[in-house]
Structures are given as structure tokens and as C-alpha cells.
Design a protein around this motif. Structure first.
Motif, mmCIF file in Angstrom:
data_model
loop_
_atom_site.group_PDB
_atom_site.id
_atom_site.type_symbol
_atom_site.label_atom_id
_atom_site.label_comp_id
_atom_site.label_asym_id
_atom_site.label_seq_id
_atom_site.Cartn_x
_atom_site.Cartn_y
_atom_site.Cartn_z
ATOM 1 N N ARG A 91 0.832 -1.208 0.000
ATOM 2 C CA ARG A 91 0.000 0.000 0.000
ATOM 3 C C ARG A 91 0.864 1.254 0.000
ATOM 4 N N ALA A 93 0.630 3.978 1.711
ATOM 5 C CA ALA A 93 -0.026 4.567 2.879
ATOM 6 C C ALA A 93 1.045 5.207 3.745
ATOM 7 N N TRP A 112 -3.823 3.166 14.329
ATOM 8 C CA TRP A 112 -3.081 3.568 13.124
ATOM 9 C C TRP A 112 -3.983 4.494 12.318
ATOM 10 N N ALA A 114 -3.587 6.716 8.568
ATOM 11 C CA ALA A 114 -2.681 6.960 7.448
ATOM 12 C C ALA A 114 -3.446 7.602 6.303
ATOM 13 N N GLN A 116 -3.734 7.311 2.413
ATOM 14 C CA GLN A 116 -3.392 6.370 1.333
ATOM 15 C C GLN A 116 -3.701 7.029 0.000
ATOM 16 N N HIS A 127 -4.894 -8.656 -0.133
ATOM 17 C CA HIS A 127 -4.295 -9.367 0.997
ATOM 18 C C HIS A 127 -5.329 -9.403 2.117
ATOM 19 N N HIS A 129 -5.489 -9.632 6.680
ATOM 20 C CA HIS A 129 -4.728 -9.595 7.936
ATOM 21 C C HIS A 129 -5.695 -9.569 9.100
ATOM 22 N N ARG A 135 -11.830 2.754 5.860
ATOM 23 C CA ARG A 135 -11.441 3.929 5.061
ATOM 24 C C ARG A 135 -12.470 5.015 5.333
ATOM 25 N N HIS A 168 -8.816 -7.929 0.778
ATOM 26 C CA HIS A 168 -9.158 -6.631 0.208
ATOM 27 C C HIS A 168 -8.026 -6.093 -0.656
ATOM 28 N N HIS A 170 -7.501 -2.497 -3.609
ATOM 29 C CA HIS A 170 -8.148 -1.251 -4.037
ATOM 30 C C HIS A 170 -7.756 -0.994 -5.486
ATOM 31 N N ASP A 182 -7.024 6.021 6.145
ATOM 32 C CA ASP A 182 -7.139 4.647 6.646
ATOM 33 C C ASP A 182 -7.098 4.672 8.165
ATOM 34 N N LEU A 184 -6.768 1.768 11.315
ATOM 35 C CA LEU A 184 -6.604 0.344 11.672
ATOM 36 C C LEU A 184 -6.187 0.227 13.142
ATOM 37 N N ILE A 186 -3.585 -1.494 14.045
ATOM 38 C CA ILE A 186 -2.234 -2.065 13.896
ATOM 39 C C ILE A 186 -1.415 -2.008 15.194
HETATM 40 O O1 GTQ Z 1 -5.375 -0.578 2.638
HETATM 41 O O2 GTQ Z 1 -5.059 -2.635 3.156
HETATM 42 O O3 GTQ Z 1 -2.977 2.155 5.910
HETATM 43 O O4 GTQ Z 1 -3.270 -3.204 4.997
HETATM 44 C C1 GTQ Z 1 -2.266 -0.023 6.429
HETATM 45 C C2 GTQ Z 1 -2.345 -1.383 6.189
HETATM 46 C C3 GTQ Z 1 -3.847 0.343 4.681
HETATM 47 C C4 GTQ Z 1 -4.851 -1.444 3.346
HETATM 48 C C5 GTQ Z 1 -3.018 0.842 5.668
HETATM 49 C C6 GTQ Z 1 -3.182 -1.875 5.197
HETATM 50 C C7 GTQ Z 1 -3.928 -0.996 4.433
#
Ligand code: GTQ
Ligand code: FE2
Length: 377
Positions: A91, A93, A112, A114, A116, A127, A129, A135, A168, A170, A182, A184, A186
Motif C-alpha cells: 500500500r 499509505a 493507526w 494513514a 493512502q 491481501h 490480515h 477507510r 481486500h 483497491h 485509513d 486500523l 495495527i
Molecule cells: O489498505 O489494506 O494504511 O493493509 C495499512 C495497512 C492500509 C490497506 C493501511 C493496510 C492498508
């Protein structure tokens, strides 16, 4: 502001921490030798650390901070010129790193956030996780996020879910670049050692561009759920919470207020929480998300709570006061409220804000506290 408020010490009852109340040994050579013994054996005594470890109230290292959209966007655009997006990096991001967290790419100890960025016709590989993700779109359109094979359009004001362990990717089908926020969990997943990750196809599995996803057609009808799917789901099955509904819900609360009916959080302050229709609870196990609207000239009551939040101004202009810091803020600006830091929002012309936080974690652990100034709780 929130439910489940409990007995909370008032700010004035915060006195010395236990360490300042004595109970410390006399310094002498034998003591130094004891402490060297501790160090050699990977031991730390409580009595030297208790003030930090067990403060009278939360003292997070997380700092209040404001990131300007006007600064974020050009950097994301530049990354769009210089940095490819593909398998491996996954990503484009760019994380908002809280200045109190020692350079870690975390907005707060649990969250988290970010920006993107995808160029025209570009796509980010699939991918999945264990981290939960969403979003939020403050401007633009043209990207579809494909969640477990279901293409979901992203447009201004929409809040889109990618709950943990759903594949997912994009893809931008338009001739314009697009940037979004974004969110998350994390950091929480990292600190707790619960991260799992799996690669999916390098190209998104469905490149069609429907206006409405299958998830919305099945789930996003007010007060209605399919009888075939009557069980409780861990995360909300609604892939996209569309701006038209969020906007209408907030507008209706303020009209009801004008008509003398209840519904607003406090005078001039409408708010909605995005919810999981199968439980009535939060959209994902670790993440709460809300949208707030302040009328012109509204100033909120000062409030603080356990757990941290990230806010993004969606529209309008106002003033944000966090602890003893104050900023003016406008469209796209993102700010962090640390645990137990007081927050006051003031609208100029009217202010729309998106917010997400880690409250579900603390509620489930019965560790959540809220304090609202002037409220009798
Ligand atoms: O869009 O799948 O900001 O997996 C950090 C990890 C976005 C994403 C992030 C991610 C994604
Ligand atoms: Fe992801």
C-alpha cells in the motif's frame, strides 16, 4: 458524552503519587549493590517505578497533535510520483506518527491512521490480515475497494469497512488520483502479538464498478436484516456507510432539536455512531467510529475519557482544544486526543467531523471511564 460513566475522581483529587509519599530506602553502597544485582538478573523493583506505573490517573505519553491536510496531500502526491504500489510494499499509505511515541508509525498506542494514495488506473494488491481496518473519504472518488470479492465504491463522506481477515485490494478506475484516510488497530495488534497476514491475488479479483456493493444490497436497509442471516456477526456486514444517510441522520437530529425533541448529544451538537446491525454495537471489535456535527457558534462541554481518538474535519472550520493545546482546524485536518485528555470543540460556521477511537476495547474490559464537565453523573 458516552454511556457507562462511573465514579471518577475529580481533577482536584489528583494529589501526590504513592512514590512521593515515602517508602524509599536510604541510599548507601549496599543498596547500590542490590540494584546492580537487580539489573544483572533482569529485575526491576516496583518502589522506584510506582509513580509511573500506577499514576493517580492516566498519564499517556501520547501527545495531542494536529496534522494539516494541506501538508499531507502534497506529500502523498509526491509519493505517488516516486513510489510504486505493488506486491511486497502492498500500500502507498503514509502513517501519522504521534510525536510522543518515539518515532513509531502510530497515531496513538492502539490506533493507526494513514493517508493512502492511488494514481489514476492504479491498483493495490489483495491481501488479508488480522488487523481491523476502515477507510474514510474526505474528498474525491473513483476508487473501488474490493472486500472478499465484493467491489465497494468510495466517495466523499463514505465510511467503508475492511474487518479483520477479509481479503481486500483497491483499484482506481478513474483518470484522477484519490487520497483517503485509513484507520486500523495495527498498534494494538502489534503490542499484543496477535498479527497474522496472508497474500491474495496481485490483481483485484473483480474489476466491475457497481454503484452499490452486494453487502449494501443485502444489509444497508434501515432497520431491516435478511431473515436468512439472523446470527450475530463479529463485525458489521455493511461494507459502506454512505454519506447521504449519515448527513440525513445528523440534519434530522438538528431539526428535531429545533422542534423541541430530544436526540442531540448537547445543544447544537448532533452525533451518530456507525453500528453493526447484527448486534447494535460497534462496527468492529476494536474500533468505534462516529460522525459529529456542530451548529454555527456551538462550543461543546469539556470531556475526557479512557482510550484514544483520532478526528478528521470533514467540513467547516472551528477550534479544537485538547488539554492545554489549541488549534484552529479546517477541512481534512486530522487530530489526536490522548487518553484522559480533555477535549473542547468550537464551531465557526458549523463543523462536521469524523471520529474513530479504541473505546470498544476498554468497554469490553470494563475499564472505560468518561468525565463530562458540568454533567451530573
Ligand atoms: O489498505 O489494506 O494504511 O493493509 C495499512 C495497512 C492500509 C490497506 C493501511 C493496510 C492498508
Ligand atoms: Fe490491508
Amino acid at each position: 458524552m458516552s454511556d457507562d460513566a462511573r465514579d471518577v475522581p475529580s481533577p482536584t483529587s489528583a494529589t501526590a503519587s504513592p512514590a512521593e509519599a515515602g517508602g524509599q530506602p536510604e541510599p548507601r553502597p549496599a543498596l547500590e549493590q542490590l540494584y546492580r544485582g537487580f539489573t544483572d538478573e533482569q529485575l526491576v523493583p516496583l518502589w522506584t517505578e510506582i509513580g509511573n506505573l500506577m499514576p493517580m490517573q492516566p498519564t499517556p505519553v501520547t501527545q495531542p497533535h494536529m496534522w494539516r491536510w494541506q501538508h499531507l496531500l502534497p506529500l502523498a502526491e509526491r509519493a505517488g510520483d516516486l513510489v510504486p504500489v505493488g506486491r511486497g510494499g502492498e500500500r502507498r499509505a503514509i502513517a501519522l506518527a504521534n510525536p510522543g511515541l518515539g518515532g513509531a508509525p502510530y497515531a496513538t498506542p492502539t490506533l493507526w491512521a494513514a493517508i493512502q494514495y492511488l494514481n489514476p488506473r492504479e491498483s493495490a494488491p489483495e491481501h488479508r490480515h488480522s488487523q481491523n481496518a476502515f477507510r474514510f473519504v474526505v474528498e474525491g472518488e473513483g476508487v473501488w475497494t474490493v472486500v472478499d470479492g465484493d467491489p465497494v465504491a468510495m466517495r466523499r463522506g463514505d465510511f467503508l469497512l475492511t474487518p479483520g481477515w477479509h481479503f481486500h485490494g483497491h483499484h482506481n478506475v478513474s483518470d484522477a488520483p484519490m487520497a483517503w484516510l485509513d484507520g486500523l488497530d495495527i498498534p494494538f495488534v502489534h503490542y499484543t502479538g496477535s498479527a497474522f497476514f496472508e497474500f491474495g491475488p496481485e490483481q483485484v479479483s473483480d474489476t466491475s464498478t457497481p454503484a452499490r456493493s452486494r453487502a449494501e444490497r443485502l444489509w444497508a436497509h434501515p432497520g431491516l436484516r435478511p431473515v436468512s442471516r439472523s446470527q450475530r456477526e463479529t463485525s458489521s456486514p455493511i461494507a459502506a456507510y454512505r454519506w447521504e444517510y449519515t448527513d440525513a441522520a445528523l440534519a434530522d437530529q438538528l431539526v428535531l432539536e429545533d422542534e423541541g425533541h430530544p436526540g442531540v448529544v448537547e445543544p447544537g451538537h448532533a452525533a451518530v455512531r456507525f453500528s453493526n446491525p447484527t448486534t447494535g454495537g460497534d462496527v468492529m471489535p476494536t474500533l468505534r467510529a462516529e460522525f459529529h456535527r456542530l451548529r454555527r457558534d456551538t462550543v461543546t462541554a469539556s470531556s475526557r475519557e479512557v482510550g484514544s481518538s483520532v478526528w478528521q474535519v470533514f467540513d467547516g472550520r472551528g477550534t479544537v482544544r485538547i488539554g492545554d493545546r489549541e488549534w484552529s482546524a479546517e477541512r481534512g485536518d486530522i487530530f489526536v486526543v490522548p487518553s484522559w485528555a480533555s477535549l473542547v470543540l468550537a464551531a465557526d460556521d458549523g463543523l462536521d467531523l469524523f471520529r474513530f477511537c479504541d473505546t470498544p476495547i476498554f468497554e469490553r474490559l470494563h475499564a472505560h471511564r468518561v468525565q463530562v464537565e458540568g454533567a451530573h453523573r
